[in-house]
Design an enzyme around this catalytic site. Structure first.
Site, mmCIF file in Angstrom:
data_model
loop_
_atom_site.group_PDB
_atom_site.id
_atom_site.type_symbol
_atom_site.label_atom_id
_atom_site.label_comp_id
_atom_site.label_asym_id
_atom_site.label_seq_id
_atom_site.Cartn_x
_atom_site.Cartn_y
_atom_site.Cartn_z
ATOM 1 N N SER A 140 0.854 -1.194 0.000
ATOM 2 C CA SER A 140 0.000 0.000 0.000
ATOM 3 C C SER A 140 0.882 1.232 0.000
ATOM 4 O O SER A 140 2.013 1.197 0.530
ATOM 5 C CB SER A 140 -0.908 0.016 1.232
ATOM 6 O OG SER A 140 -1.530 1.285 1.401
ATOM 7 N N TYR A 153 -2.028 -0.994 9.939
ATOM 8 C CA TYR A 153 -2.183 -1.244 8.503
ATOM 9 C C TYR A 153 -0.955 -0.776 7.743
ATOM 10 O O TYR A 153 -0.349 -1.524 6.957
ATOM 11 C CB TYR A 153 -3.438 -0.546 7.979
ATOM 12 C CG TYR A 153 -3.710 -0.815 6.519
ATOM 13 C CD1 TYR A 153 -4.363 -1.974 6.120
ATOM 14 C CD2 TYR A 153 -3.302 0.081 5.530
ATOM 15 C CE1 TYR A 153 -4.612 -2.242 4.777
ATOM 16 C CE2 TYR A 153 -3.537 -0.172 4.189
ATOM 17 C CZ TYR A 153 -4.195 -1.325 3.817
ATOM 18 O OH TYR A 153 -4.419 -1.592 2.483
#
Length: 256
Positions: A140, A153
């Site tokens: 990401s 995350y």
């Protein structure tokens, strides 16, 4: 195997995809089937989502938790030889580091980091049996650019990106390429678990909520799952034969 005249031809190839029931994983499944993949091994916790996929190729579907090492031990014998692996399963997580409980930290890390490790390790062993292959790990942009409030995350995605680079260095000698892809905003179901997104959808509708979030991106819109699937397909393909150990950023300019 002689290289196909079309370097995007996946005819006869077998691919393992985690997080396959929706979003980027489902889009990759459709893309690979359209490119002639012979066998897709699809993994997701969402049995209904897996069953709903309509694909014009042979599939093996397993509703398991990618963070469960016992399930991987059971599954690995069924993998046989693989040509490609897409390490894609992931869940959302938010909160500032100082405010997170360890339980929440581990919930996100279990899937996004431990599950990615178990997937990639099993996938590499299956590609070694084949004598070559390529893998893509879904990271990401939040693992590249620090973004406040995304807690475990972003940390997990930074870790899996570096894991891909280490795996690339370890396995080039075996004819196996490993890359990571770092998307920015993508229109997938992962947003549904965010309270802020839920509130925005309630106030303005889903399309407007996504458009509002995308104002931080020079492109002005989030990517579709199909766009990301095409980029993953390129990284897996013979077109990218000289590409290994990279973190491919695809964020519409967000990280400028």
């Amino acid at each position: 195997m002689t290289a196909p005249s079309n370097p995007l031809d996946f005819t006869g190839r077998s691919v393992l995809i985690t997080g396959a029931a929706s979003g980027i994983g489902a889009a990759c499944s459709h893309w690979l089937a359209a490119q002639g993949a012979k066998r897709l091994v699809l993994i997701d916790r969402d049995r209904d989502g897996l069953d709903a996929l309509k694909l014009d190729t042979a599939t093996e579907r397993f509703a398991i938790d990618v963070a469960d090492p016992a399930k991987w031990s059971e599954l690995e014998a069924d993998l046989g030889m693989l040509d490609h692996v897409i390490v894609n399963a992931g869940i959302g997580g938010s909160g500032e580091i100082a405010d997170l409980t360890f339980k929440e930290w581990r919930r996100v890390m279990a899937v996004n980091l431990d599950g990615a490790f178990l997937t990639l390790a099993a996938g590499i062993r299956a590609m070694k049996r084949n004598g070559k292959g390529s893998a893509v790990v879904t990271a990401s942009i939040t693992g590249v650019k620090p973004v406040p409030g995304i807690g475990p995350y972003g940390v997990a995605k930074a870790a899996v990106a570096h894991m891909a680079r280490i795996a690339a260095a370890e396995n080039a000698v075996h004819g196996i390429r490993v890359n990571a892809i770092a998307p920015g905003g993508v229109d997938t179901a992962i947003w549904e678990g965010s309270p802020d997104f839920q509130n925005a959808v309630a106030d303005h509708g889903r399309e407007a909520a996504l458009k509002g979030m995308a104002t931080t991106t020079p492109r002005g819109t989030f990517a579709t799952s199909e766009e990301i699937a095409g980029e993953i397909g390129f990284l897996l393909s013979d077109l990218a034969a000289n590409v290994t150990g990279i973190v491919h950023i695809t964020d519409g300019g967000y990280s400028f």
